[in-house]
Scaffold this motif. Structure first.
Motif, mmCIF file in Angstrom:
data_model
loop_
_atom_site.group_PDB
_atom_site.id
_atom_site.type_symbol
_atom_site.label_atom_id
_atom_site.label_comp_id
_atom_site.label_asym_id
_atom_site.label_seq_id
_atom_site.Cartn_x
_atom_site.Cartn_y
_atom_site.Cartn_z
ATOM 1 N N SER A 31 0.841 -1.197 0.000
ATOM 2 C CA SER A 31 0.000 0.000 0.000
ATOM 3 C C SER A 31 0.874 1.244 0.000
ATOM 4 O O SER A 31 2.073 1.180 0.275
ATOM 5 C CB SER A 31 -0.912 0.010 1.229
ATOM 6 O OG SER A 31 -0.158 0.266 2.390
ATOM 7 N N LYS A 32 0.276 2.379 -0.299
ATOM 8 C CA LYS A 32 1.029 3.637 -0.288
ATOM 9 C C LYS A 32 1.490 3.988 1.117
ATOM 10 O O LYS A 32 2.443 4.726 1.287
ATOM 11 C CB LYS A 32 0.206 4.761 -0.896
ATOM 12 C CG LYS A 32 0.055 4.587 -2.390
ATOM 13 C CD LYS A 32 -0.324 5.848 -3.095
ATOM 14 C CE LYS A 32 -0.305 5.581 -4.594
ATOM 15 N NZ LYS A 32 -0.790 6.700 -5.354
ATOM 16 N N SER A 47 -10.734 0.859 -11.679
ATOM 17 C CA SER A 47 -9.781 1.454 -10.728
ATOM 18 C C SER A 47 -9.832 0.809 -9.352
ATOM 19 O O SER A 47 -9.533 1.442 -8.347
ATOM 20 C CB SER A 47 -10.000 2.962 -10.605
ATOM 21 O OG SER A 47 -9.779 3.592 -11.841
ATOM 22 N N PRO A 63 -8.886 0.320 -3.648
ATOM 23 C CA PRO A 63 -8.816 1.393 -4.650
ATOM 24 C C PRO A 63 -7.398 1.518 -5.211
ATOM 25 O O PRO A 63 -6.420 1.444 -4.472
ATOM 26 C CB PRO A 63 -9.207 2.645 -3.869
ATOM 27 C CG PRO A 63 -9.933 2.147 -2.671
ATOM 28 C CD PRO A 63 -9.361 0.806 -2.356
ATOM 29 N N LEU A 64 -7.298 1.686 -6.507
ATOM 30 C CA LEU A 64 -6.003 1.770 -7.173
ATOM 31 C C LEU A 64 -5.146 2.899 -6.606
ATOM 32 O O LEU A 64 -3.928 2.763 -6.504
ATOM 33 C CB LEU A 64 -6.212 1.961 -8.680
ATOM 34 C CG LEU A 64 -4.966 1.969 -9.555
ATOM 35 C CD1 LEU A 64 -4.193 0.670 -9.413
ATOM 36 C CD2 LEU A 64 -5.337 2.208 -10.997
ATOM 37 N N ASN A 65 -5.781 3.991 -6.183
ATOM 38 C CA ASN A 65 -5.003 5.121 -5.648
ATOM 39 C C ASN A 65 -4.403 4.826 -4.270
ATOM 40 O O ASN A 65 -3.632 5.629 -3.761
ATOM 41 C CB ASN A 65 -5.839 6.399 -5.617
ATOM 42 C CG ASN A 65 -7.032 6.299 -4.695
ATOM 43 O OD1 ASN A 65 -7.308 5.270 -4.100
ATOM 44 N ND2 ASN A 65 -7.769 7.385 -4.598
ATOM 45 N N LYS A 66 -4.715 3.682 -3.668
ATOM 46 C CA LYS A 66 -4.139 3.283 -2.377
ATOM 47 C C LYS A 66 -3.005 2.271 -2.535
ATOM 48 O O LYS A 66 -2.368 1.894 -1.568
ATOM 49 C CB LYS A 66 -5.213 2.656 -1.480
ATOM 50 C CG LYS A 66 -6.393 3.538 -1.212
ATOM 51 C CD LYS A 66 -6.096 4.516 -0.136
ATOM 52 C CE LYS A 66 -7.378 5.286 0.186
ATOM 53 N NZ LYS A 66 -7.154 6.399 1.043
ATOM 54 N N HIS A 68 0.621 1.065 -3.950
ATOM 55 C CA HIS A 68 1.919 1.532 -4.430
ATOM 56 C C HIS A 68 2.503 0.528 -5.418
ATOM 57 O O HIS A 68 2.894 0.893 -6.522
ATOM 58 C CB HIS A 68 2.884 1.740 -3.266
ATOM 59 C CG HIS A 68 4.220 2.255 -3.691
ATOM 60 N ND1 HIS A 68 5.262 1.422 -3.999
ATOM 61 C CD2 HIS A 68 4.669 3.517 -3.898
ATOM 62 C CE1 HIS A 68 6.305 2.148 -4.365
ATOM 63 N NE2 HIS A 68 5.971 3.428 -4.309
ATOM 64 N N GLY A 82 1.954 3.169 -8.132
ATOM 65 C CA GLY A 82 0.553 3.531 -8.275
ATOM 66 C C GLY A 82 0.013 3.528 -9.685
ATOM 67 O O GLY A 82 -1.137 3.869 -9.909
ATOM 68 N N GLU A 83 0.841 3.149 -10.677
ATOM 69 C CA GLU A 83 0.397 3.139 -12.070
ATOM 70 C C GLU A 83 0.449 1.728 -12.634
ATOM 71 O O GLU A 83 1.399 0.979 -12.391
ATOM 72 C CB GLU A 83 1.264 4.066 -12.906
ATOM 73 C CG GLU A 83 1.114 5.521 -12.495
ATOM 74 C CD GLU A 83 1.765 6.468 -13.467
ATOM 75 O OE1 GLU A 83 2.056 6.047 -14.615
ATOM 76 O OE2 GLU A 83 1.996 7.624 -13.093
#
Length: 91
Positions: A31-32, A47, A63-66, A68, A82-83
């Motif tokens: 995770s981030k 996503s 969620p993709l934005n969480k 890393h 994150g990509e």
């Protein structure tokens, strides 16, 4: 008597561990926030990354934005920083 009982419990526990898996046997999601989850990658939809941790009964949506990093047990990196990497998962 307590020492013998403890020894017997320990031996029973050791013999019961016939299906030990190493960290490299699992996919790894980081995770981030830096938390590492080991388990099985399922898919990415809208996503959301679906990942089943080692102690879960079903895949959980993250969620993709969480996320890393997502690395498969064969070394393939699906998500980096994150990509989503452009790879062919059908091979």
């Amino acid at each position: 008597m307590t020492k013998k009982l403890t020894l017997l419990l320990f031996i029973g526990l050791a013999w019961g561990q016939d299906n030990l898996k190493k960290e490299s046997d699992f996919d790894k999601l980081v995770s981030k926030g830096g938390t590492i989850f080991l388990g099985e990658y399922s898919r990415i939809e809208n996503s959301v990354v679906y990942f089943k941790t080692t102690n879960a009964m079903a895949s959980q949506g993250v969620p993709l934005n969480k996320v890393h990093t997502l690395q498969l047990n064969d070394g393939t990196i699906i998500i980096n920083n994150g990509e989503i990497n452009k790879i062919d998962l059908n091979n």
